[in-house]
Design a protein around this motif. Sequence first.
Motif, PDB file in Angstrom:
ATOM      1  N   THR A 111     108.293  43.886  48.359  1.00 55.13           N
ATOM      2  CA  THR A 111     106.857  43.605  48.545  1.00 55.13           C
ATOM      3  C   THR A 111     106.077  44.935  48.050  1.00 55.13           C
ATOM      4  N   SER A 112     104.852  44.605  47.775  1.00 52.18           N
ATOM      5  CA  SER A 112     103.811  45.751  47.498  1.00 52.18           C
ATOM      6  C   SER A 112     102.316  45.099  47.928  1.00 52.18           C
ATOM      7  N   GLN A 113     101.714  46.214  48.549  1.00 49.40           N
ATOM      8  CA  GLN A 113     100.308  45.817  48.942  1.00 49.40           C
ATOM      9  C   GLN A 113      99.290  46.703  48.368  1.00 49.40           C
ATOM     10  N   HIS A 114      98.237  46.015  47.913  1.00 47.81           N
ATOM     11  CA  HIS A 114      97.264  46.680  47.108  1.00 47.81           C
ATOM     12  C   HIS A 114      95.721  46.446  47.509  1.00 47.81           C
ATOM     13  N   CYS A 115      94.630  47.097  47.197  1.00 45.07           N
ATOM     14  CA  CYS A 115      93.398  46.985  47.224  1.00 45.07           C
ATOM     15  C   CYS A 115      92.650  47.112  46.015  1.00 45.07           C
ATOM     16  N   PHE A 116      91.445  46.435  45.970  1.00 45.13           N
ATOM     17  CA  PHE A 116      90.758  46.710  44.778  1.00 45.13           C
ATOM     18  C   PHE A 116      89.487  47.692  45.201  1.00 45.13           C
ATOM     19  N   MET A 117      89.391  48.692  44.125  1.00 49.58           N
ATOM     20  CA  MET A 117      88.573  49.753  44.373  1.00 49.58           C
ATOM     21  C   MET A 117      87.589  49.557  42.779  1.00 49.58           C
ATOM     22  N   SER A 118      86.534  50.249  43.243  1.00 46.43           N
ATOM     23  CA  SER A 118      85.568  50.542  41.861  1.00 46.43           C
ATOM     24  C   SER A 118      86.033  51.727  41.360  1.00 46.43           C
ATOM     25  N   SER A 119      86.374  52.019  39.989  1.00 46.74           N
ATOM     26  CA  SER A 119      86.687  53.155  39.361  1.00 46.74           C
ATOM     27  C   SER A 119      85.361  54.267  39.374  1.00 46.74           C
ATOM     28  N   GLU A 120      84.307  53.555  39.372  1.00 47.57           N
ATOM     29  CA  GLU A 120      83.136  54.656  39.263  1.00 47.57           C
ATOM     30  C   GLU A 120      82.892  55.284  40.650  1.00 47.57           C
ATOM     31  N   THR A 121      83.135  54.770  41.815  1.00 48.45           N
ATOM     32  CA  THR A 121      82.813  54.950  43.116  1.00 48.45           C
ATOM     33  C   THR A 121      84.037  55.393  43.944  1.00 48.45           C
TER      34      THR A 121
END
Length: 144
Positions: free
Chosen positions: A106-116
């Motif tokens: 399994t793997s867990q991820h999130c989405f982030m802004s590369s700018e902020t």
Amino acid sequence: MENYPGYVRKPFYYETDKMGIIHHSNYIRWFEEARVDALTFMDYPFEKIEAAGIMIPVLGVSCNYKEMIRFGDEVLIRPTVTKYTGTRLDFDYHVYNGEKIVTTGTSQHCFMSSETNRLVQLRKTHPELHHLFLDYYETTKETN
């Protein structure tokens, strides 16, 4: 959306340990290769996601080894999305050697802004990418 057929891989010799089996650390790399390959299959390669200013960091990963994989084997890695919220994305992985499941993970991820470096809600910031992951989630949910 068309079903992703999975990522086929032949282990390299350098990935083996002294016992001639694939070292346990390589499976995590294989999971990432399969995720990246799935994005390419969906016509939204990782480079396009990064160009849009999105990072998808790994929050957690697990791997369960059921049988050994050796140099010369050919494996199929099938990543499926088990959770998608617009801010989070979780995968299950099944690694097949022939017809037999030899490893799961399994793997867990999130989405982030590369700018902020802040969490982003794809539905609001990147609707095209949101629909892509939502469609992939729905497609893989139906095949499990």
